[in-house]
Enzyme design. Structure first.
Site, mmCIF file in Angstrom:
data_model
loop_
_atom_site.group_PDB
_atom_site.id
_atom_site.type_symbol
_atom_site.label_atom_id
_atom_site.label_comp_id
_atom_site.label_asym_id
_atom_site.label_seq_id
_atom_site.Cartn_x
_atom_site.Cartn_y
_atom_site.Cartn_z
ATOM 1 C CG ASP A 67 -7.560 9.686 30.671
ATOM 2 O OD1 ASP A 67 -6.493 10.159 30.242
ATOM 3 O OD2 ASP A 67 -8.286 10.286 31.468
ATOM 4 C CG ASN A 136 -16.902 15.457 37.790
ATOM 5 O OD1 ASN A 136 -15.688 15.244 37.862
ATOM 6 N ND2 ASN A 136 -17.663 14.945 36.832
ATOM 7 C CG HIS A 138 -13.226 13.415 36.317
ATOM 8 N ND1 HIS A 138 -14.060 14.102 35.463
ATOM 9 C CD2 HIS A 138 -11.978 13.786 35.966
ATOM 10 C CE1 HIS A 138 -13.341 14.837 34.642
ATOM 11 N NE2 HIS A 138 -12.057 14.664 34.934
ATOM 12 C CD GLU A 143 -16.924 12.094 34.183
ATOM 13 O OE1 GLU A 143 -16.693 12.707 35.248
ATOM 14 O OE2 GLU A 143 -16.895 12.652 33.063
HETATM 15 C C1 GLP Z 1 -9.669 15.508 32.224
HETATM 16 C C2 GLP Z 1 -8.756 14.263 32.314
HETATM 17 C C3 GLP Z 1 -8.201 14.079 33.708
HETATM 18 C C4 GLP Z 1 -7.822 15.430 34.273
HETATM 19 C C5 GLP Z 1 -9.038 16.277 34.483
HETATM 20 C C6 GLP Z 1 -8.730 17.701 34.903
HETATM 21 O O1 GLP Z 1 -10.926 15.255 31.719
HETATM 22 N N1 GLP Z 1 -9.303 13.025 31.865
HETATM 23 O O2 GLP Z 1 -7.101 13.184 33.669
HETATM 24 O O3 GLP Z 1 -7.184 15.273 35.516
HETATM 25 O O4 GLP Z 1 -9.919 16.226 33.402
HETATM 26 O O5 GLP Z 1 -8.236 18.465 33.841
HETATM 27 P P1 GLP Z 1 -7.411 19.776 34.028
HETATM 28 O O6 GLP Z 1 -6.100 19.386 34.637
HETATM 29 O O7 GLP Z 1 -7.233 20.350 32.650
HETATM 30 O O8 GLP Z 1 -8.198 20.654 34.932
#
Ligand code: GLP
Length: 251
Positions: A67, A136, A138, A143
């Site tokens: 992404d 959440n 995702h 989302e």
């Molecule tokens: C972000 C990314 C995801 C990621 C998630 C968790 O918004 N788009 O790819 O897995 O949130 O982030 P983190 O690993 O920093 O907890």
């Protein structure tokens, strides 16, 4: 799903790196699916160590990012394009020009999303996709409410995701409100998936991912429909799994 409850962060990072090592050693031209966020960083550090100390090579591999924020150019300090170079690509023998991410600055983001899906397909699909998970539930930026069949597209970030990601920006107002994200249907096409999560704040999402009903309410649950998924968690992220003892015993 294979559930790995790692004793500590280092063991978790090794388990994730092992998946990459298998795919990279299997032959030339591996297509890697890379993720940003803090979750994969320890595994990337372990891969860099293996590259430096054990001769693990990424030569010939290619990669697609999950992404990118809409509105951030590739060289923006908070762009995912830049993040993956700083955390992995610049430290191993992976040709930076073969590490592709959605263009967050594209004039027509919807067209860019279609082009991106087509580029993944043209590369023959992803051999190994690494994923984190949001609090959440995702994955990438899919989302709650995302179609389980969704393709790469422009998505609006939820308030909880904007708040969670504000730590990387000077001000919460600076967090982009939209992203280009691979869809759940796109991610499911990867031949193999490894998801990693640490910390108590991920425990509810991990419990849903592994033991909840498949539902757009918790987008990561779509992975239950995939035949080759490994979930690597620490004790805190595993703390709400009802059947943790069974997963430990199965290994
Ligand atoms: C972000 C990314 C995801 C990621 C998630 C968790 O918004 N788009 O790819 O897995 O949130 O982030 P983190 O690993 O920093 O907890």
């Amino acid at each position: 799903m294979e559930i790995v409850i790692a004793q500590d962060a280092a063991a978790g990072a090794r388990a994730v790196a092992d998946e990459f090592e298998q795919v990279l050693r299997a032959g030339d031209g591996a297509v890697l699916g890379l993720a940003t966020g803090s979750s994969p960083v320890a595994a990337y550090a372990e891969l860099i160590r293996r590259h430096r100390e054990e001769g693990l090579s990424f030569a010939g591999a290619r990669a697609f990012l999950l992404d990118e924020y809409v509105g951030l150019p590739a060289d923006h300090p908070q762009s995912y394009h830049r993040f993956i170079r700083e955390q992995l690509v610049d430290h191993v023998d992976l040709d930076s020009s073969t590490v592709i991410s959605p263009d967050g600055a594209a004039a027509d983001p919807a067209e860019e999303a279609e082009r991106y899906d087509a580029a993944i397909a043209a590369a023959g699909g992803v051999d190994l996709q690494i994923l984190g998970i949001g609090v959440n539930g995702h994955i990438a930026f899919n989302e709650p409410g995302s179609s389980l069949a969704s393709r790469t597209r422009v998505v609006a970030l939820t308030r909880s995701t904007i708040e969670a990601n504000a730590r990387f920006f000077d001000r919460a107002e600076d967090v982009p409100r939209h992203a280009l994200s691979q869809g759940l249907g796109t991610i499911r096409e990867a031949r193999r998936i490894v998801l990693t999560a640490t910390g108590e704040q991920k425990a509810a999402a991990v419990a849903q991912l592994v033991e909840g009903a498949v539902s757009a309410r918790w987008p990561a649950t779509v992975l239950q429909l995939h035949p080759h998924v490994t979930v690597v968690v620490d004790e805190a992220a595993a703390s709400r799994l009802e059947l943790a003892e069974d997963y430990r015993a199965a290994r």
